[in-house]
Design a protein around this motif. Structure first.
Motif, PDB file in Angstrom:
ATOM      1  N   SER A1067      35.574   0.901  40.136  1.00  0.00           N
ATOM      2  CA  SER A1067      36.399  -0.245  40.489  1.00  0.00           C
ATOM      3  C   SER A1067      37.144   0.111  41.755  1.00  0.00           C
ATOM      4  CB  SER A1067      37.402  -0.570  39.376  1.00  0.00           C
ATOM      5  OG  SER A1067      36.778  -1.236  38.321  1.00  0.00           O
ATOM      6  N   VAL A1068      36.969  -0.691  42.788  1.00  0.00           N
ATOM      7  CA  VAL A1068      37.524  -0.369  44.105  1.00  0.00           C
ATOM      8  C   VAL A1068      38.444  -1.500  44.540  1.00  0.00           C
ATOM      9  CG1 VAL A1068      36.982   0.269  46.479  1.00  0.00           C
ATOM     10  CG2 VAL A1068      35.395   0.861  44.641  1.00  0.00           C
ATOM     11  N   LEU A1069      39.567  -1.133  45.145  1.00  0.00           N
ATOM     12  CA  LEU A1069      40.500  -2.112  45.704  1.00  0.00           C
ATOM     13  C   LEU A1069      40.544  -1.931  47.213  1.00  0.00           C
ATOM     14  CD1 LEU A1069      42.557  -4.356  44.962  1.00  0.00           C
ATOM     15  CD2 LEU A1069      44.340  -2.608  45.136  1.00  0.00           C
ATOM     16  N   LEU A1070      40.432  -3.045  47.933  1.00  0.00           N
ATOM     17  CA  LEU A1070      40.419  -3.038  49.389  1.00  0.00           C
ATOM     18  C   LEU A1070      41.538  -3.898  49.945  1.00  0.00           C
ATOM     19  CD1 LEU A1070      36.609  -3.710  50.016  1.00  0.00           C
ATOM     20  CD2 LEU A1070      37.722  -1.479  49.909  1.00  0.00           C
ATOM     21  N   LYS A1071      41.901  -3.604  51.196  1.00  0.00           N
ATOM     22  CA  LYS A1071      42.760  -4.494  51.966  1.00  0.00           C
ATOM     23  C   LYS A1071      42.243  -4.532  53.391  1.00  0.00           C
ATOM     24  CE  LYS A1071      46.260  -1.135  53.475  1.00  0.00           C
ATOM     25  NZ  LYS A1071      47.703  -0.842  53.505  1.00  0.00           N
ATOM     26  N   GLY A1072      42.726  -5.452  54.168  1.00  0.00           N
ATOM     27  CA  GLY A1072      42.271  -5.583  55.543  1.00  0.00           C
ATOM     28  C   GLY A1072      43.027  -4.656  56.478  1.00  0.00           C
ATOM     29  N   ASP A1073      42.295  -4.041  57.377  1.00  0.00           N
ATOM     30  CA  ASP A1073      42.888  -3.188  58.417  1.00  0.00           C
ATOM     31  C   ASP A1073      42.852  -3.984  59.714  1.00  0.00           C
ATOM     32  OD1 ASP A1073      43.623  -1.345  60.279  1.00  0.00           O
ATOM     33  OD2 ASP A1073      42.265   0.239  59.609  1.00  0.00           O
ATOM     34  N   THR A1074      43.974  -4.602  60.066  1.00  0.00           N
ATOM     35  CA  THR A1074      44.012  -5.495  61.230  1.00  0.00           C
ATOM     36  C   THR A1074      43.917  -4.731  62.548  1.00  0.00           C
ATOM     37  OG1 THR A1074      46.428  -5.430  61.104  1.00  0.00           O
ATOM     38  CG2 THR A1074      45.329  -7.266  60.019  1.00  0.00           C
ATOM     39  N   ASN A1077      40.042  -3.776  62.492  1.00  0.00           N
ATOM     40  CA  ASN A1077      39.190  -4.908  62.092  1.00  0.00           C
ATOM     41  C   ASN A1077      38.129  -4.518  61.072  1.00  0.00           C
ATOM     42  OD1 ASN A1077      40.488  -6.863  63.660  1.00  0.00           O
ATOM     43  ND2 ASN A1077      39.307  -6.293  65.464  1.00  0.00           N
ATOM     44  N   ARG A1078      38.560  -3.840  60.050  1.00  0.00           N
ATOM     45  CA  ARG A1078      37.663  -3.454  58.964  1.00  0.00           C
ATOM     46  C   ARG A1078      38.464  -3.418  57.675  1.00  0.00           C
ATOM     47  NH1 ARG A1078      38.370   1.799  57.326  1.00  0.00           N
ATOM     48  NH2 ARG A1078      39.645   3.143  58.675  1.00  0.00           N
ATOM     49  N   GLU A1079      37.732  -3.194  56.569  1.00  0.00           N
ATOM     50  CA  GLU A1079      38.451  -3.062  55.301  1.00  0.00           C
ATOM     51  C   GLU A1079      38.907  -1.613  55.124  1.00  0.00           C
ATOM     52  OE1 GLU A1079      34.077  -2.468  54.112  1.00  0.00           O
ATOM     53  OE2 GLU A1079      35.219  -3.790  55.441  1.00  0.00           O
ATOM     54  N   ARG A1080      40.001  -1.468  54.380  1.00  0.00           N
ATOM     55  CA  ARG A1080      40.537  -0.135  54.096  1.00  0.00           C
ATOM     56  C   ARG A1080      40.609   0.032  52.584  1.00  0.00           C
ATOM     57  NH1 ARG A1080      43.425   3.864  56.709  1.00  0.00           N
ATOM     58  NH2 ARG A1080      43.470   2.669  58.646  1.00  0.00           N
ATOM     59  N   GLU A1081      40.033   1.128  52.105  1.00  0.00           N
ATOM     60  CA  GLU A1081      40.004   1.382  50.670  1.00  0.00           C
ATOM     61  C   GLU A1081      41.350   1.932  50.205  1.00  0.00           C
ATOM     62  OE1 GLU A1081      37.618   4.524  48.047  1.00  0.00           O
ATOM     63  OE2 GLU A1081      36.291   2.994  48.946  1.00  0.00           O
ATOM     64  N   ILE A1082      41.851   1.366  49.097  1.00  0.00           N
ATOM     65  CA  ILE A1082      43.146   1.796  48.558  1.00  0.00           C
ATOM     66  C   ILE A1082      42.947   2.665  47.324  1.00  0.00           C
ATOM     67  CG2 ILE A1082      45.370   1.012  47.680  1.00  0.00           C
ATOM     68  CD1 ILE A1082      44.857  -1.661  49.109  1.00  0.00           C
TER      69      ILE A1082
END
Length: 1593
Positions: A1067-1074, A1077-1082
């Motif tokens: 189970s992976v949680l992501l957020k945006g890296d503005t 310009n990519r997703e960042r894994e939390i």
């Protein structure tokens, strides 16, 4: 902690590190891989509440040291102790800190000013919330809770740390439990075992570290493997429920006596076995006995309609007894002027024998239907079944014998039983026996009237009470203490007494009594010539005719309770809505009359009380504009949000916005849509006014309250603008003196004497010219100033020459004018113009507002023009005057999360999808332009008529049912919180300190979390699916958005295998890296296996992501839902419902209403929109109160998050049985003592299916789900454990609705087959020609109620009431007429067939499954082959059968029957046949176009001609489709197959009837004729089959 002689960890030496320093994950100064709290030196970590929470979870004093580990807090210590994953620990650490910080802030601000007391009480509150279910479980299992037990040996100051350790332990178990989260008592068991281990460790000096994944591999994975093995036995929903164990079966192991005995062995020093061993013992029992499986416990889901009787047996017993009593009374009084009342009463008392027989039937069903659970059942449970069966059988015999003694001359069966009593005659004996028999029911009534006593008895562990309750109902952990307050009981009891009284009166006088006399006559008729072969020649009294006539009536009798419920609930629900102030503001005109009360209503709802403002009197009618600045801010944000959604144009926006308040005037400025046309109207009045009395003119103008506001607004705004333009002080003095002259004249009441009103229109024209110049953006500043100077001079000349009166007869009065004139003529004025302010936004707003104020002449009721914008404005305004909880401050509100599951649905429409044309050249973009023309125009205006492709994609996607629309809507919550924080900060007159500034920015993230569970995001990324890019763009657009997904990767096996890999799931949680310009894994948390293989997809998708949600509340949002800024603003209010009791209970689920936004897409979408709207408003309103049976229906309800995550989650996920997963969360919540409310002052948008096939698939899915619900333990337990009247409400609003829909169709079949028998046998002719029966219309009148449901009237009534309530009854009746003209009745009749078919087939054979509907726009023509595959078995075949029955009935009865009588009887049935046959063509785009009809025919013939086989899809071949359509018969039980065969034998009735009427029979009635006809049919069929195989010739 428990004292020990060993060495404990010493307190850290002073000075201590900052609380958050322990939890820093990275040595870098900034941590970017964080969720909400960075655990570094960021400003958010400096908030006092965060510091307190971090310090609390970082306390390591008195904890044993773990060798080789540097602990950073309680979570790290527990992870090292038990082998939890680091990501799980980090996730749950933040989870607990946020929970603790939010509760601490609220408690400190509202109750405890002392920091230590607030911290202690906050931890105590969390402990109670998290362990309430655990404490109840321990009590049920006769255990001592480790929480309470260990507190005894802990010092007072260390209890806080102990509580936090246990909370952290529970969260770590829950966070890593994966699918086991659906088994709350299993988690209680695991916690109980590990809490004891923690206590033992705390009593030691040190311990050993465990590997990071040891908890997952040793505790969770073995349980997961058991779940997976059981789920595989389901065989994709094809296996019987009795052959495998679902989540509920396995969870209920941990309520069992076997589990209890293992738990009690722990007291004797024996180790507690792992949870998977408990499950294995349950499933396999003794391992030495091979093959003995015990897959079910407590309940078995058996596919039979008897489950419906078993679950609601009290209702069926009541209706059967009432029917028997009414028939007895009607039989005695029909055709007889004198009846022996004593004899009638004696016969009526025989209903208690029926009661005993039905109770005996219930006891038999309990044994038969639970037989697969016997091996795992406790001895006492089996003993109860046997004793109840024995008692029921004894009572049947005793009552029969007793009744036989009360009959003077018994005959038949009564004579047989009277011999048992020695042929004695005793009238009173039976009465005494009845009283004795009813003692348990009397006791049940007493407990019903005393709900607190009933609840205490159910929750008690005292042996004597347990014995009493054991006989009444089996002891279970759930279903106890569900009773409500006495006032709530009184309300729904009165309702049902009223409904049942009317229903029984109608049944008696309309259905039963008129039919008794004809029945007596029919029984006496001697039929001279029977036209068919008599299979049962000894049957007398024309019993076949009696059955044919009475069977439909009896079914109508059992079914029409649904009609009466609908009628009364609709009427009373409308009244209830009126009392809740719904529909008070339903038009813009009504809004205009109430707008001046809105600021004070807004203040009451959204401004937190303080001091003397805590209570506001008469706020509904108050005209005092309190907190106008805050109201203006919120209102303007609301209007601007609609502009960004393109619901309104720029002009509409300007007319709706509230202006920024003027700094130099304390006056209220209303939006221009209220003041529209007021200035031109006032000018016309002034121009036409001929008098000289100021008071008279003021009275005329003052008749409209907004004209005075418009005049003052224009007057002061103009002065403000001119002052800003003029640089020269003398110029300003001229303007000031003019204003002084006006003010002096008004005070002296001589305004009309000093000023000429006829010159005002010309002045208005000059002012308009000035404003037009100011609105133009001049590049040359000199030209701009020159234009302004000229315009100002024109305005001044108009004032001097046309408005101010030159009256030489009054020197004093003219003195002021002369002074102004001299100053003005002294030199050319207004040369020095200041234009810097003219460039700013504030200036532009004022100029534009003043221009609109002078020029707008249309009515205020025409603004805005968009119907959706008008609806939203009026609903928001109306909601302010409803019974809404007052909002707390943002810092004191409850934190919440929103969770949205996503699978493969559209995120954003691609450019290709938008422009793809169908066969008629219609694209989605073109289609939307046609149905939303004003919104398209507004969009082009917003884009300056140069939209790019990305903007167009968003515009279209925001009008579909896409993820981007849902995300945009849900992120309004954060926008609303930001506005609310800003408004609260503005309250502080002093300069904000640094901490307040940090809090204002951080609060929205601390209070709100949004997680979208994109299950296959990883697969989308690996396959370069454009949807992944769209999801990533959403994360970048909304930095607070979080995306969870299930990642599947290949990892090398670490054991002695070379190069082998295995699938590993995370189970992976992501957020945006503005920045990049990519997703960042939390977080990345390892799973025991693929989570979606065990249960239904959607609940499993929700379950894997729920660990990433935060807060005390959780809102479930589907992928087809939307939200609005003004509704998001009310979230604080609705969350305040949780701590308040509703009746005797606090709510655990807050139900919200919905607005279906797809109603304008098509006529079908409008029908569904109205149907759904009536259900989510008037339907759920009445379910919640007074009926108290509202559940969760997949709508945007808000869950008490902690309550539900400790009780199995927000849905149930067992394969097949939990197909309608959402409603089971409501069932589960109610069974566990929760309560579901409904609140209508807030709404959320929802999309519905818009095409015929989409809607049918959805209805099929819901009918499948209701069929599975009928078989479920939840419905059984609720039906048995609700009191009688609440059980009736539960039945009529859940499975009863679908069962009655099926019965409605069944009535048509039984009626027509009965009539076919009568007409073929010649009995109908004999009966109709009998004078005493000829004019009797009883059967036809009784069938009117059946037609009521059949033609959709049952759905129309609530629609009419709710539309009438919220839009006016004139609009409601207009909509009703339009719906009928658009053939709504045909559509609803067609959907009735869908419900009946899939509901019945699910109960008999299973085969229910999730059916994806697509949710897209329907612009394509559905081919006939597609419609045939979808509707052949459910509609076409049945319609042809009914149509043939109607034709035969008419043909063979035409000679003696009146044609008008035939039409009267069969109109609704012909209507049903036509609807079922032609609806797919009527509602199909281009359904009757000739060329498409030809193409469809060609395509259908091709499909029919292709042979099936392995790999041939049903869409390609009729044979493959037929195999798939009959697949359920291959997997159904023997009982289901036999029943299907028996139902299919009805077709022989056609032949049986027709053969004897053909000339070839030569009037013979021999059975040989019938057999010969069968042989001929068989021979012809065989020939055709051989010909089709090509072997005949």
């Amino acid at each position: 902690m428990a004292s020990t002689s060993g060495t404990k960890r010493q307190p850290p030496p002073p000075p201590p590190l900052p609380p958050f320093a322990r939890l820093i994950w990275s040595k870098e100064p900034k941590n970017e891989d964080y969720n909400i709290l960075p655990f570094d030196d960021s400003p958010i970590m400096k908030l006092p509440e965060i510091k307190v929470a971090v310090e609390a979870v970082s306390q390591m004093e008195n904890l044993p040291i773990i060798e080789g580990v540097v602990e950073k807090g309680i979570f790290n210590w527990l992870s090292s102790l038990f082998g939890f994953q680091k990501a799980n620990a980090a996730n749950q650490r933040e989870h607990l800190i946020l929970l603790l910080a939010n509760i601490y802030t609220r408690r400190k601000n509202l109750r405890d000013n002392d920091e230590i007391a607030a911290t202690t009480k906050s931890i105590e509150r969390l402990k109670n919330d998290f362990f309430n279910n655990y404490e109840l479980w321990c009590k049920y299992m006769h255990l001592q809770s480790h929480i309470r037990n260990h507190e005894r040996y802990t010092e007072a100051k260390q209890k806080q740390q102990l509580h936090l350790i246990y909370i952290a332990l529970y969260l770590l178990i829950w966070g890593e439990a994966s699918n086991i989260r659906f088994m709350p008592e299993c988690i209680c068991y695991i916690f109980h075992k590990m809490a004891n281990d923690v206590h033992q460790v705390l009593s030691s000096t040190d311990t050993i570290q465990k590997p990071a994944d040891s908890f997952l591999s040793t505790v969770i994975k073995p349980i997961y493997q058991i779940l997976l093995e059981e789920a595989e036995k389901n065989k994709g929903g094809k296996a019987s429920h009795s052959l495998w164990s679902n989540y509920d079966d396995l969870n209920e192991c941990f309520w069992s006596k076997k589990c209890s005995s293992e738990l009690h062995k722990q007291k004797e020093g024996m180790p507690l076995p792992p949870a998977d061993k408990i499950l294995n013992q349950f499933i396999f029992g003794n391992r030495c006995i091979v093959g003995r499986r015990k897959p079910k416990i407590n309940f078995v889901e058996v596919r039979t309609f008897w489950q419906l009787y078993r679950s609601f047996n009290r209702m069926w017993i009541f209706f059967i007894m009432a029917l028997q009593a009414m028939i007895i009374v009607a039989w005695a009084h029909s055709g007889s002027s004198v009846a022996n009342n004593e004899d009638v009463l004696r016969r009526v008392l025989s209903i208690f024998i029926t009661y005993a027989i039905l109770s005996f039937l219930q006891a038999i069903l309990d044994i038969i239907l639970s037989i697969h659970a016997w091996r795992s059942s406790e001895l006492m449970q089996l003993l109860r079944y046997i004793l109840r069966l024995a008692a029921a059988s004894i009572w049947v015999v005793v009552l029969l014998v007793g009744y036989s003694t009360s009959v003077k001359n018994p005959t038949g069966l009564m004579k047989f039983f009277s011999r048992w009593a020695g042929d004695s005659y005793n009238q009173s004996l039976y009465n005494y026996l009845v009283v004795l028999y009813l003692i348990p029911d009397v006791l049940a009534i007493i407990l019903f009237l005393l709900p607190p006593l009933r609840e205490k008895m159910e929750l008690s562990n005292r042996p004597i009470i347990n014995i009493v309750m054991w006989w009444a109902q089996p002891k279970l952990y759930v279903g106890r203490g569900m009773h409500v307050g006495i006032f709530s009981i009184l309300k729904y009891t009165i309702f049902w007494i009223l409904v049942l009284s009317v229903k029984l009166a109608f049944s008696y006088y309309v259905e039963i009594l008129p039919l008794v006399q004809p029945t007596k006559v029919i029984m006496k008729i001697d039929v001279a010539e029977y036209l068919l072969h008599k299979f049962f020649p000894i049957v007398k009294h024309n019993m076949g005719v009696i059955i044919a006539i009475w069977a439909p009536i009896v079914l109508v009798y059992f079914m029409d309770v649904q009609i009466w419920y609908t009628m009364f609930s609709t009427l009373l629900g409308g009244v209830l809505g009126a009392f809740r102030h719904l529909g008070e503001i339903r038009t813009i005109g009504m809004l205009q009359s109430r707008f001046d009360s809105m600021p004070s209503a807004f203040d009451r709802c959204f401004v937190s009380p303080s001091g003397s403002d805590a209570k506001t009197k008469d706020w509904r009618t108050s005209k005092e504009p309190k907190n106008m600045k805050k109201f203006s801010r919120m209102w303007n944000e609301f209007i601007n949000s609609m502009r960004m959604e393109d619901l309104i144009s720029n002009r509409d926006r300007d007319l709706l916005l509230l202006p920024s308040p003027l700094s130099d005037e304390s006056m209220v400025q209303w939006p221009l849509f209220l003041l529209a046309s007021k200035i031109p109207a006032a000018l016309n009045v002034a121009k036409e006014f001929k008098g000289k009395d100021d008071a008279e003119l003021k009275k005329i103008i003052g008749s409209d309250k907004y004209i005075n506001s418009a005049i003052l607004d224009c007057y002061y705004t103009l002065r403000h603008l001119i002052y800003c333009l003029l640089e020269d002080e003398d110029d300003r003095k001229i303007v000031e003196e003019i204003y002084d002259a006006v003010t002096e004249s008004l005070k002296s009441k001589i305004f009309l004497q000093n000023f000429n009103m006829s010159g005002m229109p010309l002045l208005a024209v000059k002012l308009e010219q000035l404003l037009k110049i100011l609105m133009v953006d001049y590049e040359n500043d000199k030209v701009f100033k020159a234009q302004i100077t000229i315009a100002l001079q024109d305005v001044m000349e108009s004032i001097m020459l046309d408005v101010m009166i030159d009256d030489k007869s009054t020197p004093r009065r003219d003195q002021k004018r002369d002074q102004i004139s001299q100053k003005y003529k002294k030199k050319q004025r207004f040369k020095k113009i200041h234009t810097i302010d003219a460039k700013n936004k504030f200036w532009s707003e004022k100029v534009n507002r003043l221009h609109l104020l002078l020029t707008v002449k249309e009515s205020a009721t025409d603004v805005p023009q968009n119907s959706e914008a008008r609806r939203r404005i009026t609903f928001f305004a109306n909601s302010l005057f409803m019974n809404m909880r007052r909002a707390p401050k943002v810092s004191n509100m409850r934190s919440f999360s929103v969770l949205t599951p996503h699978y493969k649905e559209d995120v954003l429409y691609s450019d290709k999808e938008l422009n793809k044309e169908n066969e008629d050249g219609v694209s989605i973009l073109f289609y939307l332009k046609m149905i939303y023309p004003d919104e398209w125009t507004n969009f082009l205006e917003r884009m300056n008529y140069k939209p790019n492709e990305e903007d167009i994609r968003k515009w279209v996607s925001y009008r579909g049912q896409t993820l981007s629309r849902s995300v945009r809507g849900m992120m309004y919550y954060k926008k609303a919180l930001e506005v609310q924080c800003s408004m609260e900060s503005a309250d502080c007159n002093a300069i904000l300190n640094e901490q307040d500034g940090i809090r204002e920015k951080a609060l929205p993230d601390l209070k709100f979390t949004y997680v979208v569970s994109c299950q296959i995001y990883g697969a989308l990324k690996s396959s370069n699916d454009p949807r992944q890019e769209d999801i990533l763009n959403l994360m970048l657009m909304y930095p607070s958005l979080r995306v969870a997904y299930i990642d599947e990767i290949d990892e090398t096996v670490k054991e002695k295998t070379e190069g082998k890999t295995q699938k590993v799931y995370y189970s992976v949680l992501l957020k945006g890296d503005t920045i990049n310009n990519r997703e960042r894994e939390i977080y990345r948390i390892k799973l025991p296996g693929p989570p979606t293989k065990i249960g239904e997809g959607k609940p499993e998708n929700q379950n894997h992501a729920i660990i990433f949600t935060r807060g005390e509340a959780l809102q479930t949002i589907d992928m087809n839902q939307d939200n609005y800024f003004e509704e998001a603003f009310k979230m604080r209010n609705v969350l305040e419902e949780f701590p308040h009791t509703h009746g005797a209970q606090k709510p655990t689920i807050l139900g919200l209403r919905e607005h279906v936004f797809t109603g304008s897409v098509s006529s079908l979408a409008w029908f569904m929109s109205n149907q759904e709207t009536s259900f989510v408003t008037i339907g759920q309103r009445f379910l919640s109160s007074p009926l108290r049976v509202r559940f969760h229906y997949g709508h945007p309800d808000i869950f008490d998050r902690i309550f539900h995550i400790t009780r199995g989650g927000i849905s149930k996920a067992s394969k097949t049985i939990n197909l309608s997963e959402d409603i089971f969360s409501g069932f589960n919540s109610t069974l566990r003592g929760g309560y579901v409310t409904h609140h209508e002052y807030i709404q959320v948008g929802k999309g519905r299916d818009v095409g015929m096939n989409q809607i049918s698939l959805f209805e099929a899915k819901v009918a499948n789900g209701n069929g599975e619900q009928t078989l479920s333990r939840d419905v059984y337990r609720l039906g048995c454990r609700f009191d009688f009247f609440r059980m009736l409400s539960f039945y009529c609003t859940t499975v009863g609705f679908y069962f009655n829909s099926m019965v409605t169709v069944l009535i048509v079949y039984i009626f027509l087959y009965g009539r076919l028998y009568m007409v073929m046998s010649g009995l109908e002719r004999e009966i109709l020609e009998n004078p005493s029966i000829k004019q009797n219309k009883t059967l036809e009148a009784a069938l009117v109620t059946q037609s009521f449901i059949q033609m959709g009237m049952l759905l129309v009534l609530p629609m009419l009431m709710e539309i009438g309530l919220e839009k006016g009854f004139r609009t409601a009746f207009g909509d009703f007429i339009i719906m009928q003209l658009q053939l709504a009745s045909i559509f609803f009749t067609f959907q009735l067939g869908t419900k009946a078919h899939y509901f019945g087939r699910t109960i008999l054979h299973g085969g229910s499954k999730y059916r994806a509907t697509g949710r897209g726009f329907v612009v394509l023509h559905a081919k006939f082959a597609d419609n045939y595959r979808l509707y052949s078995r459910s509609h076409f075949v049945k319609a042809l059968e009914l149509g043939l029955l109607l034709v035969i009935y008419e043909v063979y009865g035409n000679s003696y029957r009146n044609s008008s009588l035939y039409l009267f009887i069969t109109f609704s049935m012909w209507f049903l046949v036509v609807s079922w046959l032609f609806s797919p063509f009527i509602f199909n785009p281009s359904g009757f176009e000739w060329q498409k009809t030809v193409d469809d025919w060609t395509d259908w013939k091709r499909w029919m001609g292709i042979h099936g086989g392995v790999g041939i899809q049903p869409e390609k071949s009729w044979e493959s489709w037929w195999d798939e359509e009959q697949e359920h018969l291959r997997y159904t039980s023997i009982r289901g197959r036999l029943l299907e065969i028996l139902l299919a034998l009805r077709f022989f009735i056609y032949q049986y009837g027709i053969v004897y009427h053909l000339d070839i029979a030569h009037h013979s009635r021999s059975l040989l004729v019938y057999m010969l006809a069968n042989y001929i049919l068989f021979f012809l069929t065989k020939l055709m089959f051989m010909d089709s195989l090509g072997v005949l010739f």
